[in-house]
Design a protein around this motif. Structure first.
Motif, mmCIF file in Angstrom:
data_model
loop_
_atom_site.group_PDB
_atom_site.id
_atom_site.type_symbol
_atom_site.label_atom_id
_atom_site.label_comp_id
_atom_site.label_asym_id
_atom_site.label_seq_id
_atom_site.Cartn_x
_atom_site.Cartn_y
_atom_site.Cartn_z
ATOM 1 N N ASP A 43 10.635 40.336 47.791
ATOM 2 C CA ASP A 43 12.035 41.183 47.733
ATOM 3 C C ASP A 43 12.864 40.459 47.047
ATOM 4 N N ASP A 44 13.663 41.116 46.143
ATOM 5 C CA ASP A 44 14.480 40.196 45.140
ATOM 6 C C ASP A 44 15.879 40.297 45.742
ATOM 7 N N ARG A 45 16.444 39.048 45.475
ATOM 8 C CA ARG A 45 17.714 38.948 46.274
ATOM 9 C C ARG A 45 18.648 38.023 45.405
ATOM 10 N N VAL A 46 19.983 38.378 45.448
ATOM 11 C CA VAL A 46 20.815 37.529 44.493
ATOM 12 C C VAL A 46 21.656 36.805 45.763
ATOM 13 N N ARG A 47 22.096 35.738 45.621
ATOM 14 C CA ARG A 47 23.057 34.991 46.534
ATOM 15 C C ARG A 47 24.109 34.355 45.695
ATOM 16 N N LEU A 48 25.423 34.784 45.885
ATOM 17 C CA LEU A 48 26.488 34.097 45.070
ATOM 18 C C LEU A 48 26.983 32.932 46.047
ATOM 19 N N THR A 49 27.124 31.954 44.812
ATOM 20 C CA THR A 49 27.836 30.759 45.526
ATOM 21 C C THR A 49 29.146 30.920 45.891
ATOM 22 N N ASP A 50 29.917 30.140 46.229
ATOM 23 C CA ASP A 50 31.218 30.370 46.691
ATOM 24 C C ASP A 50 31.934 30.225 45.312
ATOM 25 N N SER A 51 31.815 29.301 44.422
ATOM 26 C CA SER A 51 32.403 29.506 43.176
ATOM 27 C C SER A 51 32.307 30.816 42.335
ATOM 28 N N ALA A 52 31.093 31.379 42.567
ATOM 29 C CA ALA A 52 30.868 32.710 41.862
ATOM 30 C C ALA A 52 31.836 33.729 42.599
ATOM 31 N N ARG A 53 31.694 33.699 43.823
ATOM 32 C CA ARG A 53 32.702 34.626 44.608
ATOM 33 C C ARG A 53 34.188 34.459 44.087
ATOM 34 N N ALA A 54 34.662 33.136 44.074
ATOM 35 C CA ALA A 54 36.070 32.934 43.432
ATOM 36 C C ALA A 54 36.115 33.469 42.170
ATOM 37 N N LEU A 55 35.148 33.249 41.188
ATOM 38 C CA LEU A 55 35.580 33.833 39.914
ATOM 39 C C LEU A 55 35.625 35.314 39.891
ATOM 40 N N GLN A 56 34.677 35.872 40.821
ATOM 41 C CA GLN A 56 34.712 37.348 41.066
ATOM 42 C C GLN A 56 36.080 37.863 41.357
ATOM 43 N N GLU A 57 36.732 37.213 42.407
ATOM 44 C CA GLU A 57 37.835 37.534 42.882
ATOM 45 C C GLU A 57 38.868 37.155 41.893
ATOM 46 N N ALA A 58 38.788 36.326 41.175
ATOM 47 C CA ALA A 58 39.801 35.967 40.230
ATOM 48 C C ALA A 58 39.668 36.851 39.046
ATOM 49 N N ALA A 59 38.625 37.544 38.764
ATOM 50 C CA ALA A 59 38.311 38.474 37.681
ATOM 51 C C ALA A 59 39.170 39.902 38.084
ATOM 52 N N LYS A 60 39.247 40.106 39.316
ATOM 53 C CA LYS A 60 39.911 41.528 39.842
ATOM 54 C C LYS A 60 40.932 41.565 39.504
ATOM 55 N N VAL A 61 41.542 42.791 38.758
ATOM 56 C CA VAL A 61 42.896 42.931 38.471
ATOM 57 C C VAL A 61 43.382 43.915 39.582
ATOM 58 N N ASP A 62 44.358 43.451 40.274
ATOM 59 C CA ASP A 62 44.772 44.525 41.195
ATOM 60 C C ASP A 62 45.813 45.579 40.290
ATOM 61 N N ASP A 63 46.942 45.760 40.932
ATOM 62 C CA ASP A 63 47.911 46.745 40.491
ATOM 63 C C ASP A 63 48.896 46.480 39.287
ATOM 64 N N GLN A 64 48.711 45.045 39.016
ATOM 65 C CA GLN A 64 49.396 44.558 38.034
ATOM 66 C C GLN A 64 48.797 44.237 36.586
ATOM 67 N N ALA A 65 49.407 44.134 35.635
ATOM 68 C CA ALA A 65 48.757 44.040 34.319
ATOM 69 C C ALA A 65 48.197 42.839 33.970
ATOM 70 N N ALA A 66 47.241 42.429 33.397
ATOM 71 C CA ALA A 66 46.520 41.024 33.098
ATOM 72 C C ALA A 66 47.597 40.263 32.331
ATOM 73 N N VAL A 67 48.342 40.967 31.413
ATOM 74 C CA VAL A 67 49.111 40.225 30.557
ATOM 75 C C VAL A 67 50.843 40.756 30.922
ATOM 76 N N ASP A 68 51.810 39.753 31.115
ATOM 77 C CA ASP A 68 52.964 39.944 31.206
ATOM 78 C C ASP A 68 53.809 40.356 30.107
ATOM 79 N N THR A 69 53.707 41.645 29.663
ATOM 80 C CA THR A 69 54.388 42.010 28.248
ATOM 81 C C THR A 69 55.587 41.594 28.003
ATOM 82 N N ARG A 70 56.305 41.803 29.103
ATOM 83 C CA ARG A 70 57.680 41.320 28.937
ATOM 84 C C ARG A 70 58.068 40.005 28.566
ATOM 85 N N ARG A 71 57.102 39.048 29.532
ATOM 86 C CA ARG A 71 57.470 37.646 29.170
ATOM 87 C C ARG A 71 56.819 37.294 27.812
ATOM 88 N N VAL A 72 55.651 38.008 27.354
ATOM 89 C CA VAL A 72 55.108 37.798 26.011
ATOM 90 C C VAL A 72 56.252 38.021 24.960
#
Length: 108
Positions: A43-72
């Motif tokens: 059977d095929d399985r994928v196991r994510l390391t803690d680093s991969a999970r952290a990257l996955q969480e960091a890639a998620k964009v919540d309700d805020q924009a990825a770029v602060d256009t006002r600051r830019v």
């Protein structure tokens, strides 16, 4: 329409015992795929390391924009009017911290 699959002169892998057919014309054209499909109980399985999970969480964009256009826009205006000041020491410190993190020195 006829499709011919050839092995381009490469040696064929031996067929597993009990395979339905043998030879280049038999099967789906993927000897490696056929061999993997014939392994019982695999059977095929994928196991994510803690680093991969952290990257996955960091890639998620919540309700805020990825770029602060006002600051830019603020930075763009300050560069245009010549009031933007570069702090080379802060840039160097952040570059050294990133280098240490990449090298693994930041691990505890």
């Amino acid at each position: 329409m006829n499709t011919t699959i050839s092995n381009n002169g490469l040696p064929l892998l031996p067929q597993a015992p009990g395979s339905p057919a043998s030879g280049p014309a038999a099967g789906s054209g993927s000897v490696a795929g056929d061999a993997a499909a014939s392994v019982p109980g695999s059977d095929d399985r994928v196991r994510l390391t803690d680093s991969a999970r952290a990257l996955q969480e960091a890639a998620k964009v919540d309700d805020q924009a990825a770029v602060d256009t006002r600051r830019v826009e603020q930075i763009r205006k300050s560069i245009a009017d010549g009031s933007y000041q570069v702090n080379p020491a802060a840039i160097a410190d952040k570059m050294l911290a990133l280098d240490a993190q990449i090298a693994g020195a930041g691990k505890a």
